[in-house]
Design a protein around this motif. Structure first.
Motif, PDB file in Angstrom:
ATOM      1  N   GLU A  76       1.114  -1.195  -0.067  1.00 51.84           N
ATOM      2  CA  GLU A  76      -0.236  -0.388   0.101  1.00 51.84           C
ATOM      3  C   GLU A  76       0.814   1.249   0.132  1.00 51.84           C
ATOM      4  OE1 GLU A  76      -4.180  -1.339   2.197  1.00 51.84           O
ATOM      5  OE2 GLU A  76      -2.801  -1.289   3.979  1.00 51.84           O
ATOM      6  N   ALA A  77       1.904   1.030   0.896  1.00 50.66           N
ATOM      7  CA  ALA A  77       2.912   2.267   0.688  1.00 50.66           C
ATOM      8  C   ALA A  77       3.380   2.231  -0.507  1.00 50.66           C
ATOM      9  CB  ALA A  77       4.189   2.111   1.624  1.00 50.66           C
ATOM     10  N   LYS A  78       3.528   1.868  -1.075  1.00 44.60           N
ATOM     11  CA  LYS A  78       4.347   1.758  -1.960  1.00 44.60           C
ATOM     12  C   LYS A  78       3.288   2.347  -3.883  1.00 44.60           C
ATOM     13  CE  LYS A  78       6.706  -0.784  -6.749  1.00 44.60           C
ATOM     14  NZ  LYS A  78       6.475  -2.227  -6.857  1.00 44.60           N
ATOM     15  N   GLN A  79       2.227   1.883  -3.409  1.00 40.86           N
ATOM     16  CA  GLN A  79       1.050   2.194  -4.518  1.00 40.86           C
ATOM     17  C   GLN A  79       0.772   3.758  -4.107  1.00 40.86           C
ATOM     18  OE1 GLN A  79      -2.177  -0.723  -3.448  1.00 40.86           O
ATOM     19  NE2 GLN A  79      -1.472  -1.763  -5.561  1.00 40.86           N
ATOM     20  N   ALA A  80       0.713   4.117  -2.705  1.00 39.99           N
ATOM     21  CA  ALA A  80       0.758   5.095  -2.586  1.00 39.99           C
ATOM     22  C   ALA A  80       2.023   6.198  -3.252  1.00 39.99           C
ATOM     23  CB  ALA A  80      -0.424   5.228  -0.762  1.00 39.99           C
ATOM     24  N   ALA A  81       2.808   5.892  -3.014  1.00 40.63           N
ATOM     25  CA  ALA A  81       4.308   6.761  -3.305  1.00 40.63           C
ATOM     26  C   ALA A  81       3.198   8.088  -4.513  1.00 40.63           C
ATOM     27  CB  ALA A  81       5.595   6.308  -3.234  1.00 40.63           C
ATOM     28  N   LYS A  82       4.075   8.966  -4.636  1.00 46.92           N
ATOM     29  CA  LYS A  82       4.177   9.877  -5.347  1.00 46.92           C
ATOM     30  C   LYS A  82       5.637   8.892  -7.088  1.00 46.92           C
ATOM     31  CE  LYS A  82       7.395  13.181  -4.087  1.00 46.92           C
ATOM     32  NZ  LYS A  82       7.176  14.759  -3.971  1.00 46.92           N
ATOM     33  N   THR A  83       5.261   9.382  -8.316  1.00 48.62           N
ATOM     34  CA  THR A  83       6.259   9.163  -8.999  1.00 48.62           C
ATOM     35  C   THR A  83       7.254   9.828  -8.886  1.00 48.62           C
ATOM     36  OG1 THR A  83       4.690   8.248 -10.552  1.00 48.62           O
ATOM     37  CG2 THR A  83       6.691   9.357 -11.528  1.00 48.62           C
ATOM     38  N   MET A  84       9.045   9.992  -9.018  1.00 52.93           N
ATOM     39  CA  MET A  84      10.098  10.792  -9.090  1.00 52.93           C
ATOM     40  C   MET A  84      10.498  10.831  -9.787  1.00 52.93           C
ATOM     41  SD  MET A  84      13.238  10.241  -6.422  1.00 52.93           S
ATOM     42  CE  MET A  84      12.584  10.794  -4.737  1.00 52.93           C
ATOM     43  N   ILE A  85      11.050  10.002 -10.799  1.00 56.58           N
ATOM     44  CA  ILE A  85      11.283   9.649 -11.914  1.00 56.58           C
ATOM     45  C   ILE A  85      10.876   9.244 -12.884  1.00 56.58           C
ATOM     46  CG2 ILE A  85      13.653   8.940 -13.256  1.00 56.58           C
ATOM     47  CD1 ILE A  85      14.682  10.393 -10.652  1.00 56.58           C
ATOM     48  N   GLN A  86      10.456  10.294 -14.077  1.00 54.17           N
ATOM     49  CA  GLN A  86      10.435   9.312 -14.791  1.00 54.17           C
ATOM     50  C   GLN A  86      10.920   9.528 -16.208  1.00 54.17           C
ATOM     51  OE1 GLN A  86       6.797  12.722 -14.858  1.00 54.17           O
ATOM     52  NE2 GLN A  86       5.062  10.710 -15.697  1.00 54.17           N
ATOM     53  N   ALA A  87      11.307   8.950 -17.637  1.00 51.38           N
ATOM     54  CA  ALA A  87      11.693   9.220 -18.825  1.00 51.38           C
ATOM     55  C   ALA A  87      10.906   8.681 -19.426  1.00 51.38           C
ATOM     56  CB  ALA A  87      12.734   7.664 -18.541  1.00 51.38           C
ATOM     57  N   LYS A  88      10.853   9.857 -21.326  1.00 51.87           N
ATOM     58  CA  LYS A  88      10.193   9.747 -22.042  1.00 51.87           C
ATOM     59  C   LYS A  88      10.478   9.562 -23.419  1.00 51.87           C
ATOM     60  CE  LYS A  88       6.490  12.110 -19.112  1.00 51.87           C
ATOM     61  NZ  LYS A  88       5.470  13.214 -19.154  1.00 51.87           N
ATOM     62  N   LYS A  89      10.659   7.970 -23.973  1.00 50.19           N
ATOM     63  CA  LYS A  89      11.416   8.730 -25.040  1.00 50.19           C
ATOM     64  C   LYS A  89      12.991   8.645 -24.649  1.00 50.19           C
ATOM     65  CE  LYS A  89       7.515   7.485 -27.064  1.00 50.19           C
ATOM     66  NZ  LYS A  89       7.192   5.956 -27.438  1.00 50.19           N
ATOM     67  N   LEU A  90      13.222   8.518 -24.077  1.00 55.03           N
ATOM     68  CA  LEU A  90      15.214   9.259 -23.597  1.00 55.03           C
ATOM     69  C   LEU A  90      15.346   8.337 -24.847  1.00 55.03           C
ATOM     70  CD1 LEU A  90      16.553  10.439 -21.407  1.00 55.03           C
ATOM     71  CD2 LEU A  90      16.738   8.532 -20.305  1.00 55.03           C
TER      72      LEU A  90
END
Length: 281
Positions: free
Chosen positions: A5-19
């Motif tokens: 549940e804690a993992k699911q509630a955590a916010k997205t920190m890093i995103q790679a988009k077509k990197l």
């Protein structure tokens, strides 16, 4: 709240988009699309020269994307290192002329971004106390006044980790930190890193050539590999993340396939490795 549940509630920190990342005509990474939540521990495996360390350098801010985006909290990763991102290399990044305690205090001083990095008065006293506490956490409280040449390899790596942790980073980048250590010492370091990950609520990315190590640590394992190959132009295509697996959940045939890809049996007749290019990555 459970760990799931804690993992699911955590916010997205890093995103790679077509990197993607290129050096001239050489393509190193391409079409990487990932999301990493705060608090995850991601291990990166792949053949030598496939761009794992390049990806870490992009997170650190010393390399920039040539295609796509790499975002931290929804904004482009700063194009310079910051105290929010600590890094530990396989080669020990310590100051040989300073004691263990002085090394960690110096790391705190450099966080100020002053010309000298020196601390004075109350600020220095507080830094020394904080450094002592960190060194106790990494098991070096008995070696505060020793110099790096008096330390074993494992102790030097503990010191390097303490230098990174004292600046209270949100993200810890580990570039094959245990590759030069004996198996028994590596096991101790695994326990240490897992403990620090939980204690300091870190988000960790760790490069390793040891698939067993990759599946033992953290929460996710990424396999970097090329989806496209051109035998006449080996650097025309870059690596992508071909597998994104929860740690400890790979069936035996998949484990063996990944192991073969990142550590293929050497065939001299097919050796086309460009040592100069590979070592540069």
């Amino acid at each position: 709240m459970s760990q799931l549940e804690a993992k699911q509630a955590a916010k997205t920190m890093i995103q790679a988009k077509k990197l993607g990342k290129r050096y001239g005509q050489d393509v190193i990474l391409e079409r990487i699309d990932i999301d990493v939540k705060e608090g995850e521990f991601v291990t990166l495996v792949g053949a030598s020269g496939c761009g794992k360390s390049t990806f870490l350098k992009m997170l650190l801010g010393i390399e920039t994307a040539t295609d796509g985006e790499l975002l931290l909290d929804g904004k482009p990763v700063p194009n310079e290192p910051g105290s929010d991102r600590g890094i530990v290399f396989q080669q020990y990044s310590v100051f040989p002329h300073m004691t263990v305690l002085e090394n960690v205090v110096a790391a705190k001083g450099f966080e100020k971004r002053s010309i000298s990095g020196y601390l004075f008065g109350k600020e220095k006293a507080l830094a020394k106390q904080e450094a002592s506490d960190i060194l106790q956490q990494v098991g070096l409280s008995h070696a505060l006044n020793r110099y790096p040449h008096e330390l074993s390899g494992g102790m030097k790596q503990r010191l390097a980790i303490a230098q990174a942790i004292i600046c209270k980073p949100r993200i810890l980048l580990l570039d094959e930190p245990f590759g030069a250590l004996d198996p028994g010492i590596r096991a101790d370091m695994h326990t240490l890193v897992l403990d620090l990950w939980q204690k300091h609520k870190l988000t960790i990315f760790m490069v390793t050539h040891d698939l067993k190590e990759g599946f033992h640590l953290g929460t996710r394992l990424w396999v970097f590999d090329k989806l496209r190959h051109d035998p006449h132009a080996p650097n025309a295509y870059g690596a992508s993340i071909t597998y994104d697996l929860p740690v400890g959940h790979a069936p035996a045939p998949l484990y063996e396939e990944i192991d073969q890809r990142i550590r293929p049996v050497f065939d001299p007749s097919k050796d086309t490795t460009d040592d100069t290019t590979e070592n540069a990555l």
